[in-house]
Design a protein around this motif. Structure first.
Motif, PDB file in Angstrom:
ATOM      1  N   MET A   1       0.905  -1.315   0.091  1.00 32.28           N
ATOM      2  CA  MET A   1       0.122   0.028   0.113  1.00 32.28           C
ATOM      3  C   MET A   1       0.974   1.295   0.108  1.00 32.28           C
ATOM      4  N   ARG A   2       0.866   2.102  -1.089  1.00 32.54           N
ATOM      5  CA  ARG A   2       1.420   3.268  -0.951  1.00 32.54           C
ATOM      6  C   ARG A   2       0.873   4.422  -0.147  1.00 32.54           C
ATOM      7  N   THR A   3       1.627   5.081   0.504  1.00 33.32           N
ATOM      8  CA  THR A   3       1.170   6.110   1.449  1.00 33.32           C
ATOM      9  C   THR A   3       0.112   7.055   0.513  1.00 33.32           C
ATOM     10  N   HIS A   4       0.606   7.527  -0.534  1.00 36.16           N
ATOM     11  CA  HIS A   4      -0.126   8.679  -1.198  1.00 36.16           C
ATOM     12  C   HIS A   4      -1.083   7.894  -2.221  1.00 36.16           C
ATOM     13  N   ASP A   5      -1.168   6.729  -2.242  1.00 37.43           N
ATOM     14  CA  ASP A   5      -2.411   6.058  -3.219  1.00 37.43           C
ATOM     15  C   ASP A   5      -3.737   6.161  -2.388  1.00 37.43           C
ATOM     16  N   LEU A   6      -4.178   7.575  -2.690  1.00 39.16           N
ATOM     17  CA  LEU A   6      -5.745   7.613  -2.039  1.00 39.16           C
ATOM     18  C   LEU A   6      -6.850   6.767  -2.488  1.00 39.16           C
ATOM     19  N   THR A   7      -6.546   5.756  -3.491  1.00 41.47           N
ATOM     20  CA  THR A   7      -7.691   5.071  -3.814  1.00 41.47           C
ATOM     21  C   THR A   7      -7.677   3.891  -2.813  1.00 41.47           C
ATOM     22  N   THR A   8      -6.748   3.814  -2.019  1.00 38.06           N
ATOM     23  CA  THR A   8      -6.541   2.694  -0.963  1.00 38.06           C
ATOM     24  C   THR A   8      -7.006   3.034   0.425  1.00 38.06           C
ATOM     25  N   VAL A   9      -7.788   4.190   0.489  1.00 42.35           N
ATOM     26  CA  VAL A   9      -7.908   4.876   1.696  1.00 42.35           C
ATOM     27  C   VAL A   9      -9.532   4.900   1.735  1.00 42.35           C
ATOM     28  N   ARG A  10     -10.136   4.515   2.922  1.00 41.50           N
ATOM     29  CA  ARG A  10     -11.497   4.721   3.198  1.00 41.50           C
ATOM     30  C   ARG A  10     -11.558   5.203   4.625  1.00 41.50           C
ATOM     31  N   ASN A  11     -12.345   6.634   4.627  1.00 38.61           N
ATOM     32  CA  ASN A  11     -12.734   7.124   5.815  1.00 38.61           C
ATOM     33  C   ASN A  11     -14.244   7.051   5.871  1.00 38.61           C
ATOM     34  N   LEU A  12     -14.472   6.212   6.956  1.00 43.26           N
ATOM     35  CA  LEU A  12     -15.962   5.778   7.112  1.00 43.26           C
ATOM     36  C   LEU A  12     -16.406   6.080   8.593  1.00 43.26           C
ATOM     37  N   GLY A  13     -17.809   6.223   8.261  1.00 47.72           N
ATOM     38  CA  GLY A  13     -18.443   6.257   9.911  1.00 47.72           C
ATOM     39  C   GLY A  13     -19.273   5.164   9.920  1.00 47.72           C
ATOM     40  N   ILE A  14     -19.738   4.823  11.090  1.00 47.75           N
ATOM     41  CA  ILE A  14     -20.872   3.814  11.571  1.00 47.75           C
ATOM     42  C   ILE A  14     -21.981   4.474  11.984  1.00 47.75           C
ATOM     43  N   LEU A  15     -23.254   4.680  11.262  1.00 51.74           N
ATOM     44  CA  LEU A  15     -24.089   5.447  11.836  1.00 51.74           C
ATOM     45  C   LEU A  15     -25.416   4.505  12.344  1.00 51.74           C
ATOM     46  N   ALA A  16     -26.050   4.708  13.396  1.00 49.79           N
ATOM     47  CA  ALA A  16     -27.142   3.810  13.861  1.00 49.79           C
ATOM     48  C   ALA A  16     -27.765   4.451  14.887  1.00 49.79           C
ATOM     49  N   HIS A  17     -28.722   3.818  15.146  1.00 50.90           N
ATOM     50  CA  HIS A  17     -29.688   4.229  16.439  1.00 50.90           C
ATOM     51  C   HIS A  17     -28.934   3.517  17.536  1.00 50.90           C
ATOM     52  N   VAL A  18     -29.010   4.192  18.591  1.00 45.43           N
ATOM     53  CA  VAL A  18     -28.447   3.676  19.952  1.00 45.43           C
ATOM     54  C   VAL A  18     -29.071   1.988  19.947  1.00 45.43           C
ATOM     55  N   ASP A  19     -28.356   1.297  20.324  1.00 47.37           N
ATOM     56  CA  ASP A  19     -28.559  -0.097  20.441  1.00 47.37           C
ATOM     57  C   ASP A  19     -28.547  -1.033  19.123  1.00 47.37           C
ATOM     58  N   ALA A  20     -28.592  -0.472  18.058  1.00 53.25           N
ATOM     59  CA  ALA A  20     -28.696  -1.352  16.976  1.00 53.25           C
ATOM     60  C   ALA A  20     -27.354  -2.111  16.843  1.00 53.25           C
ATOM     61  N   GLY A  21     -26.234  -1.736  17.354  1.00 45.94           N
ATOM     62  CA  GLY A  21     -25.019  -2.543  17.372  1.00 45.94           C
ATOM     63  C   GLY A  21     -23.920  -1.954  16.659  1.00 45.94           C
ATOM     64  N   LYS A  22     -23.874  -0.746  16.595  1.00 49.67           N
ATOM     65  CA  LYS A  22     -22.686   0.169  16.155  1.00 49.67           C
ATOM     66  C   LYS A  22     -21.689  -0.297  16.876  1.00 49.67           C
ATOM     67  N   THR A  23     -21.428  -0.234  18.444  1.00 55.85           N
ATOM     68  CA  THR A  23     -20.282  -0.527  18.817  1.00 55.85           C
ATOM     69  C   THR A  23     -19.653  -2.144  18.517  1.00 55.85           C
ATOM     70  N   THR A  24     -20.686  -2.739  18.684  1.00 57.30           N
ATOM     71  CA  THR A  24     -20.213  -4.514  18.625  1.00 57.30           C
ATOM     72  C   THR A  24     -19.612  -4.570  16.890  1.00 57.30           C
ATOM     73  N   VAL A  25     -20.516  -3.991  16.002  1.00 58.24           N
ATOM     74  CA  VAL A  25     -19.810  -4.032  14.501  1.00 58.24           C
ATOM     75  C   VAL A  25     -18.361  -3.377  14.565  1.00 58.24           C
ATOM     76  N   THR A  26     -18.199  -2.136  15.128  1.00 58.60           N
ATOM     77  CA  THR A  26     -16.942  -1.751  15.354  1.00 58.60           C
ATOM     78  C   THR A  26     -16.105  -2.555  15.774  1.00 58.60           C
ATOM     79  N   GLU A  27     -16.487  -3.221  16.911  1.00 60.81           N
ATOM     80  CA  GLU A  27     -15.203  -4.015  17.818  1.00 60.81           C
ATOM     81  C   GLU A  27     -15.044  -5.188  16.844  1.00 60.81           C
ATOM     82  N   ARG A  28     -16.003  -5.795  15.972  1.00 60.56           N
ATOM     83  CA  ARG A  28     -15.818  -7.016  15.307  1.00 60.56           C
ATOM     84  C   ARG A  28     -14.968  -6.594  14.120  1.00 60.56           C
ATOM     85  N   ILE A  29     -15.181  -5.545  13.515  1.00 58.74           N
ATOM     86  CA  ILE A  29     -14.166  -5.026  12.377  1.00 58.74           C
ATOM     87  C   ILE A  29     -12.732  -5.096  12.969  1.00 58.74           C
ATOM     88  N   LEU A  30     -12.704  -4.326  14.001  1.00 61.28           N
ATOM     89  CA  LEU A  30     -11.282  -3.996  14.571  1.00 61.28           C
ATOM     90  C   LEU A  30     -10.628  -5.400  14.870  1.00 61.28           C
TER      91      LEU A  30
END
Ligand code: GDP
Length: 379
Positions: A1-30
């Motif tokens: 992965m080249r540092t300057h290759d922007l195409t390999t970068v994803r800046n994303l958010g996890i959006l959810a209602h409280v309790d839908a599982g945002k924290t769990t999804v984040t944990e599992r991704i990590l």
């Protein structure tokens, strides 16, 4: 992965209602991406993204945090967005610095009031999204009903790209409708057909192929789904059960395949393209005051921010002492951050949330000056 290759970068958010599982999804991704090996459980207060004690106590994610991990040669930075209704201003701030989002829904409840609020905010910011219907293992989980509520309340063109396998407690995972095995069950083939027809209705290339060949290839579907996601004309829908670690890998693949890189989105300003060689423009979106010092979280939109640089931050000139990439359970120091990066810096003593960081002599304001200074204290 080249540092300057922007195409390999994803800046994303996890959006959810409280309790839908945002924290769990984040944990599992990590966990799945290897960013952390201790899988914190929500119920015992040891999750690694929620490092503020107040958050742990309240069991909700209050403050945005940015965590970086790697998947399939791509650098993913997850910008945590609060799901609680009291913190919509923080959601707005997070939406400003991310390029795409995963909207998480509860497979039993479908679209809930707060998911609708956050959805409209993301619409206003033009944030491309994919949807993840979580908790498919719960009693009463129903993907079709959840998709119907998405269609009725959020998006007219949900495009389901998976077949769930098993129901409720017997839910074991998903079949990818794009790349069906030759012995795929009839229901999967039927759903694939539904997907092809829906995509053909929205995308000329898919329509052409559908008319000529009576089917649409996986490559064309993927290309069409990416373009429909970026334009907002279609909504890719996936499902899983984060708690049981089901559907997480396909979700990561979908983030890489469909969500935009910093070079896919419009530049923050005409004269500040997402280019490391352009003049510096960065936005402070979070300030954390920890025992080890003050950390300022930045989204770099254009230019390069180097360790040791003198920069304009708000109405002061400050020195960047350190540039840090924040992972789930540690920080790693880097020499510089470039356009498209999300990093934390040490050094600036007065930069506020909402402040623009720019090069002396090439100053600009990305947002009007702010007076209040939300600084998060971490014990
Ligand atoms: P958040 O408020 O959106 O961050 O949601 P959490 O991740 O804290 O999850 C809320 C509750 O739902 C917790 O008790 C989780 O253990 C539970 N949960 C999360 N994902 C799943 C899932 O896939 N299936 C089931 N049955 N429960 C889940």
């Amino acid at each position: 992965m080249r540092t300057h290759d922007l195409t390999t970068v994803r800046n994303l958010g996890i959006l959810a209602h409280v309790d839908a599982g945002k924290t769990t999804v984040t944990e599992r991704i990590l966990h799945r991406t290897g960013a952390t090996h201790k899988t914190g459980e929500v119920h015992d207060g040891t999750t690694v993204t929620d490092f503020d004690p107040q958050e742990r106590d309240r069991g909700i994610t209050i403050f945005s945090a940015a965590v970086t991990c790697t998947w399939a040669g791509h650098r993913l930075t997850l910008i945590d967005t609060p799901g609680h209704v009291d913190f919509t201003a923080e959601v707005e701030r997070a939406l400003r610095v991310l390029d795409g989002a995963v909207a998480v829904f509860d497979a039993v409840a479908g679209v809930e009031p707060q998911s609708e609020t956050v959805w409209r905010q993301a619409d206003r910011h033009g944030v491309p999204r994919i949807a993840f219907v979580n908790k498919m293992d719960r009693a009463g989980a129903d993907l079709d009903a959840a998709v119907a509520s998405i269609r009725a309340r959020l998006h007219p063109a949900p495009l389901v790209v998976q077949l769930p396998v098993g129901r409720e407690d017997g839910f074991t995972g998903v079949v990818d409708l794009l790349r069906l095995p030759s012995d795929a069950p009839a229901e999967a083939r039927r759903r694939r057909r539904v997907l092809e027809e829906a995509v053909a209705e929205l995308h000329p290339l898919a329509l052409e192929e559908f008319c000529a060949a009576g089917t649409v290839s996986a490559e064309t579907l993927e290309k069409a789904l990416r373009e429909l996601t970026l334009s907002g004309a279609g909504l890719v829908v996936l499902c899983g059960a984060a708690y049981r670690d089901r559907g997480i890998e396909p979700l990561l693949d979908a983030v890489v395949a469909y969500l935009p890189s910093p070079s896919d989105v419009a530049p923050v300003r005409e004269d500040r393209p997402a280019d490391p060689a352009a003049p510096l423009a960065a936005l402070v979106f979070k300030v954390v005051s920890a025992a080890t010092g003050r950390l300022t979280y930045l989204r770099v939109y254009s230019g390069t921010l180097r360790k040791g640089d003198q920069v304009r931050a708000g109405d002061r000139t400050e020195r960047i002492a350190r540039v840090l990439r924040v992972q789930a359970d540690r920080q790693s120091e880097v020499d510089s951050a470039v356009a498209g990066d999300i990093v934390a810096v040490a050094g600036p003593k007065a930069a506020r949330v909402g402040a623009t960081v720019s090069a002396p002599g090439a100053e600009l304001l990305l947002e009007p000056p702010v007076t209040a200074e939300p600084v998060v204290s971490v014990a």
